[in-house]
Enzyme design. Sequence first.
Site, short mmCIF file in Angstrom:
data_model
loop_
_atom_site.label_atom_id
_atom_site.label_comp_id
_atom_site.label_asym_id
_atom_site.label_seq_id
_atom_site.Cartn_x
_atom_site.Cartn_y
_atom_site.Cartn_z
N LYS A 119 0.82 -1.22 0.00
CA LYS A 119 0.00 0.00 0.00
C LYS A 119 0.86 1.27 0.00
O LYS A 119 0.48 2.26 -0.61
CB LYS A 119 -0.99 -0.01 1.17
CG LYS A 119 -2.09 -1.07 0.98
CD LYS A 119 -3.27 -0.88 1.91
CE LYS A 119 -4.38 -1.88 1.55
NZ LYS A 119 -5.52 -1.84 2.45
N LYS A 169 -3.65 -10.28 -5.33
CA LYS A 169 -4.96 -10.65 -4.77
C LYS A 169 -6.03 -9.64 -5.22
O LYS A 169 -5.70 -8.49 -5.50
CB LYS A 169 -4.90 -10.72 -3.25
CG LYS A 169 -5.00 -9.39 -2.54
CD LYS A 169 -5.25 -9.61 -1.06
CE LYS A 169 -5.67 -8.32 -0.39
NZ LYS A 169 -7.07 -7.95 -0.65
N LYS A 225 -10.87 -4.70 -2.64
CA LYS A 225 -12.01 -3.81 -2.86
C LYS A 225 -11.54 -2.40 -3.20
O LYS A 225 -12.21 -1.69 -3.94
CB LYS A 225 -12.96 -3.83 -1.65
CG LYS A 225 -12.44 -3.18 -0.40
CD LYS A 225 -13.56 -3.14 0.63
CE LYS A 225 -13.38 -4.20 1.69
NZ LYS A 225 -12.20 -3.99 2.55
P1 ATP Z 1 -8.51 -3.12 0.87
O1 ATP Z 1 -8.11 -3.13 -0.56
O2 ATP Z 1 -9.18 -1.85 1.28
O3 ATP Z 1 -7.40 -3.52 1.82
P2 ATP Z 1 -9.53 -5.80 0.94
O4 ATP Z 1 -10.34 -6.31 -0.19
O5 ATP Z 1 -8.10 -6.24 1.04
O6 ATP Z 1 -9.66 -4.23 0.97
P3 ATP Z 1 -9.90 -6.02 3.80
O7 ATP Z 1 -10.95 -5.21 4.46
O8 ATP Z 1 -8.48 -5.56 3.91
O9 ATP Z 1 -10.32 -6.19 2.26
O10 ATP Z 1 -10.00 -7.51 4.34
C1 ATP Z 1 -11.23 -8.04 4.83
C2 ATP Z 1 -11.16 -9.55 4.89
O11 ATP Z 1 -11.20 -10.10 3.58
C3 ATP Z 1 -9.85 -10.06 5.53
O12 ATP Z 1 -10.17 -11.20 6.28
C4 ATP Z 1 -9.01 -10.43 4.34
O13 ATP Z 1 -8.07 -11.43 4.64
C5 ATP Z 1 -10.08 -10.95 3.39
N1 ATP Z 1 -9.66 -10.80 1.99
C6 ATP Z 1 -9.33 -9.64 1.37
N2 ATP Z 1 -9.03 -9.88 0.08
C7 ATP Z 1 -9.15 -11.21 -0.11
C8 ATP Z 1 -8.97 -12.07 -1.23
N3 ATP Z 1 -8.61 -11.56 -2.39
N4 ATP Z 1 -9.18 -13.40 -1.07
C9 ATP Z 1 -9.56 -13.92 0.13
N5 ATP Z 1 -9.75 -13.16 1.23
C10 ATP Z 1 -9.55 -11.83 1.12
MG MG Z 2 -6.92 -5.43 2.61
#
Ligand code: ATP
Ligand code: MG
Length: 329
Positions: free
Chosen positions: A113, A194, A197
């Site tokens: 990030k 990965k 969002k």
């Molecule tokens: P951001 O990009 O804002 O970090 P994010 O999609 O990574 O958003 P988080 O809020 O950081 O989402 O994570 C929320 C939950 O979703 C955590 O348990 C994280 O491990 C899980 N998670 C996030 N992305 C993935 C993915 N691509 N596959 C499986 N689990 C995920």
């Molecule tokens: Mg995240």
Amino acid sequence: MDRLLTGLQPSGALTIGNYCGGISQIVNYQDKYETFLFVPDMHAITVPQDPEALHRNIINAIAMYIACGVNPDLPNMHIYIQSENLYHANLSWIFECHTPHGDLTRMHQFKAKSAKNEAFTEGLVTYPDLMAADILLYDAKYVPTGIDQKQHVELARNLADRFNNRYGELFVVSEPLIPVIGAKIRDLQNPEQKMSKSTDNPKASVFLSDDEKVIRKKIMSAVTDSDGKIVFDEENKPGVSNLLTIYSAFSGCTIEDSVAKFEGGGYGDLKKAVAEVLVEKLTAFQDKYNKILASGTIDEILDAGRDYSIKIAAEKYEQVRRAVGFGRI
Ligand code: ATP
Ligand code: MG
């Protein structure tokens, strides 16, 4: 009942990755553990957020958890907003004062990030200490998560161990619960990464709120490879393996079953089947989601969750405060 805790940042709309790593696991375990499910709005501002969008994302996230099967009526289910409980920030500060800076700047998420924004803030560095506070305040034994957050749970475990050794038994040492299928759903346009969002490329992620047309378009344009064979090999064929993973996670079958079903066929057929299973699941979630948003019940759920979370967190914080020597004897 042992305790389980997890949170999903309201940094955008939830993705199918968030469903696999977080929400689906909460649903699977909600009858077995006392569940603390919170919206980490304080984590979300580690990168810039629009305040209006943040407010909306918080409420939308709660509605989506419930639409996906989280049951707010269970007496052992507590749903709350992180910033409404001031103990998270208080304990985080104590943890920041016990964490070597190098341990934080070594984290994969910090590296990824901070590379996107040269003007990253100190909050992005200390995020894992706040996450440790989120977990350790509640004696959570289990933390469901995707593979990306495993390193942060390990930092929380290390802090718990260090505090227990130095100040006496204060914390439960938590364990990450990583799903067998879907621990790392990959970015559809760059399957080395990965799915997230907070992506800059909306074609890279399927959001739980995407409509049928958008889901089909995103899946049909997912990046694969030129070898044409349907084989599960995450290292050499991340795009195809990702499609097989998504199919398995959303249809409930094993990776082996998915490979057996699609091997020998073309990528187009695999993509159509993935899109189909996603459309079926996500449109069902969306129907419920709209009803929950319209029902006006979310405030009640959050008020109860806030009050309970403050009660539990206050007890733990008081123990820690005394242990580290704050205030009067
Ligand atoms: P951001 O990009 O804002 O970090 P994010 O999609 O990574 O958003 P988080 O809020 O950081 O989402 O994570 C929320 C939950 O979703 C955590 O348990 C994280 O491990 C899980 N998670 C996030 N992305 C993935 C993915 N691509 N596959 C499986 N689990 C995920
Ligand atoms: Mg995240």
